[in-house]
Design a protein around this motif. Sequence first.
Motif, PDB file in Angstrom:
ATOM      1  N   ASP A   9      90.893  30.914  16.800  1.00  0.00           N
ATOM      2  CA  ASP A   9      90.324  29.805  16.651  1.00  0.00           C
ATOM      3  C   ASP A   9      89.430  29.936  17.442  1.00  0.00           C
ATOM      4  O   ASP A   9      89.615  29.954  18.636  1.00  0.00           O
ATOM      5  CB  ASP A   9      90.784  28.591  16.440  1.00  0.00           C
ATOM      6  N   GLY A  10      87.644  30.251  16.859  1.00  0.00           N
ATOM      7  CA  GLY A  10      86.704  29.819  18.054  1.00  0.00           C
ATOM      8  C   GLY A  10      86.371  30.988  18.389  1.00  0.00           C
ATOM      9  O   GLY A  10      85.067  30.945  18.673  1.00  0.00           O
ATOM     10  N   SER A  56      86.327  25.596  12.672  1.00  0.00           N
ATOM     11  CA  SER A  56      86.527  24.968  14.010  1.00  0.00           C
ATOM     12  C   SER A  56      85.925  24.320  14.871  1.00  0.00           C
ATOM     13  O   SER A  56      85.363  23.792  15.327  1.00  0.00           O
ATOM     14  CB  SER A  56      87.676  24.585  14.539  1.00  0.00           C
ATOM     15  N   HIS A  57      84.958  26.064  14.490  1.00  0.00           N
ATOM     16  CA  HIS A  57      84.216  26.163  15.907  1.00  0.00           C
ATOM     17  C   HIS A  57      82.566  26.177  15.464  1.00  0.00           C
ATOM     18  O   HIS A  57      81.135  26.545  15.636  1.00  0.00           O
ATOM     19  CB  HIS A  57      84.788  27.406  16.948  1.00  0.00           C
ATOM     20  N   ASP A  59      79.994  23.788  14.007  1.00  0.00           N
ATOM     21  CA  ASP A  59      79.653  23.175  14.317  1.00  0.00           C
ATOM     22  C   ASP A  59      78.916  23.205  16.230  1.00  0.00           C
ATOM     23  O   ASP A  59      77.735  23.032  16.408  1.00  0.00           O
ATOM     24  CB  ASP A  59      79.850  21.955  14.064  1.00  0.00           C
ATOM     25  N   GLU A  60      79.445  23.735  16.666  1.00  0.00           N
ATOM     26  CA  GLU A  60      79.778  23.844  18.210  1.00  0.00           C
ATOM     27  C   GLU A  60      78.775  24.635  18.573  1.00  0.00           C
ATOM     28  O   GLU A  60      77.969  24.310  18.892  1.00  0.00           O
ATOM     29  CB  GLU A  60      81.226  23.435  18.819  1.00  0.00           C
ATOM     30  N   TYR A  61      78.831  26.065  17.803  1.00  0.00           N
ATOM     31  CA  TYR A  61      77.912  27.414  17.693  1.00  0.00           C
ATOM     32  C   TYR A  61      76.454  26.413  17.654  1.00  0.00           C
ATOM     33  O   TYR A  61      76.103  27.794  17.846  1.00  0.00           O
ATOM     34  CB  TYR A  61      79.017  28.150  17.160  1.00  0.00           C
ATOM     35  N   GLN A  63      75.217  24.439  17.310  1.00  0.00           N
ATOM     36  CA  GLN A  63      74.097  23.387  18.369  1.00  0.00           C
ATOM     37  C   GLN A  63      74.030  24.161  19.594  1.00  0.00           C
ATOM     38  O   GLN A  63      73.111  23.612  20.403  1.00  0.00           O
ATOM     39  CB  GLN A  63      75.550  21.629  19.251  1.00  0.00           C
ATOM     40  N   VAL A  64      75.421  24.906  19.939  1.00  0.00           N
ATOM     41  CA  VAL A  64      74.439  25.832  21.543  1.00  0.00           C
ATOM     42  C   VAL A  64      72.943  26.516  21.030  1.00  0.00           C
ATOM     43  O   VAL A  64      72.344  26.752  21.224  1.00  0.00           O
ATOM     44  CB  VAL A  64      75.565  26.704  22.128  1.00  0.00           C
ATOM     45  N   LYS A  67      70.315  24.552  20.646  1.00  0.00           N
ATOM     46  CA  LYS A  67      69.658  23.991  22.059  1.00  0.00           C
ATOM     47  C   LYS A  67      69.228  25.233  23.186  1.00  0.00           C
ATOM     48  O   LYS A  67      68.403  24.784  24.197  1.00  0.00           O
ATOM     49  CB  LYS A  67      71.204  23.559  23.154  1.00  0.00           C
TER      50      LYS A  67
END
Length: 97
Positions: A9-10, A56-57, A59-61, A63-64, A67
């Motif tokens: 995960d990730g 699971s990751h 959306d986080e990636y 966003q990075v 940004k």
Amino acid sequence: MIASCLVRDGGIVILDDHPESTWLGVGEAPAHFTHAQDRLVPFLTGWSKVWLATKSHVDEYLQVARKNPKVFACSEVRGSKVAIGGAVTCYTGPSKE
């Protein structure tokens, strides 16, 4: 398929040579792969690569990536979305204009 079973995960898997017009099937492979399994999702495309991450990751990636436009050069402003297998990815590569 092996990568989707082995990546933690990730984790991120990067596919190369996409889309390659001289090799039949290479451009279609990420879409087929996305439909054949449900663990890895494409989130970035560009520079002949497709980046996939575990659900699971993603959306986080994304966003990075959004940004850090100097690194990934993708933003909602540029209209830089590319769909692969139903997943909307952020395009990071040379200008499509």
